[in-house]
Design an enzyme around this catalytic site. Structure first.
Site, PDB file in Angstrom:
ATOM      1  CG  ASP A   1      15.171   3.315  36.557  1.00 45.00           C
ATOM      2  OD1 ASP A   1      15.858   4.113  35.889  1.00 45.00           O
ATOM      3  OD2 ASP A   1      13.959   3.478  36.791  1.00 45.00           O
ATOM      4  CG  ASP A   2      15.784  -0.304  40.376  1.00 44.91           C
ATOM      5  OD1 ASP A   2      15.454   0.884  40.511  1.00 44.91           O
ATOM      6  OD2 ASP A   2      14.957  -1.227  40.235  1.00 44.91           O
TER       7      ASP A   2
ATOM      8  CG  HIS B   1      13.101   1.491  44.264  1.00 41.49           C
ATOM      9  ND1 HIS B   1      11.909   0.830  44.028  1.00 41.49           N
ATOM     10  CD2 HIS B   1      13.583   1.825  43.043  1.00 41.49           C
ATOM     11  CE1 HIS B   1      11.683   0.761  42.730  1.00 41.49           C
ATOM     12  NE2 HIS B   1      12.694   1.366  42.099  1.00 41.49           N
TER      13      HIS B   1
ATOM     14  CG  HIS C   1      15.170  -2.042  35.883  1.00 37.52           C
ATOM     15  ND1 HIS C   1      14.124  -2.028  34.986  1.00 37.52           N
ATOM     16  CD2 HIS C   1      14.737  -1.379  36.982  1.00 37.52           C
ATOM     17  CE1 HIS C   1      13.085  -1.394  35.523  1.00 37.52           C
ATOM     18  NE2 HIS C   1      13.437  -0.986  36.732  1.00 37.52           N
TER      19      HIS C   1
END
Length: 202
Positions: free
Chosen positions: A22-23, A77, A170
């Site tokens: 993620d991210d 987000h 992540h």
């Protein structure tokens, strides 16, 4: 609608896991993650922030070109996304989808939507499904975002590791050196334990 159901299992079934990141994308960490995956002939799902994909389109393209899957992880987000008006939620999902797709190549396929913070209220799942995105959760949280140390990240993963696990890690959102180091050890472990690498159920 059935395609709005939140998914927690792997597409491949059997002794497989789905690695998810993620991210990102991030110019420091994403290439390191991709290199480790390539060494282990592993594929993963990258849940990207729309503006990050626009900022580093070459990374989004590299992810897709290597046979990994792209996932929409919103524009901003916002972990309280569902508390916002409907138009805001549509923007967060649809605009990020377009930004990520255009970064990979115009019209590139996105497979999933992962709500920031797991905020998967029905309205979120429905919007995602209306845009052809399968909502995906996770069953195995590394908690690597807390940077608790490599061994703690591995312990967090192994606590719930089993065939069909969707593992949350992540590749963006800050210093991910611990995540990369933990991933290297995790891939060695998964290979030794005979796991295959799959994608979340679609």
């Amino acid at each position: 609608m059935s395609n709005a159901l939140l998914q927690f299992g792997t597409q491949g079934g059997g002794r497989s896991v789905a690695l998810t990141f993620d991210d990102g994308p991030d110019p420091r960490w994403t290439p390191q993650v991709l290199a480790l995956l390539a060494q282990h002939h592993a594929k993963a799902t990258f849940c990207e922030i729309g503006p990050n994909a626009q900022r580093y389109p070459y990374l989004t393209k590299s992810i897709a070109d290597a046979g990994n899957r792209l996932c929409d992880h919103s524009v901003h987000h916002n972990e309280r996304q569902s508390s916002m008006p409907l138009d805001y939620n549509v923007h967060e999902i649809a605009d990020a989808q377009r930004e990520i797709s255009d970064a990979a190549e115009p019209g590139a396929k996105l497979w999933y939507y992962r709500a920031p913070g797991g905020d998967f209220k029905p309205v979120i799942r429905d919007i995602a499904a209306q845009h052809g995105l399968r909502p995906i959760g996770w069953s195995d949280d590394s908690e690597d975002w807390k940077r608790p140390g490599v061994e703690s990240i591995l312990q967090n993963i192994n606590r719930n590791l089993q065939p069909g696990s969707i593992i949350l890690m992540h590749d963006g959102g800050g210093d991910r050196s611990q995540s990369v180091e933990a991933l290297a050890k995790l891939l060695d472990q998964l290979d030794a334990q005979g796991y295959a690498y799959s994608f979340p159920t679609r």
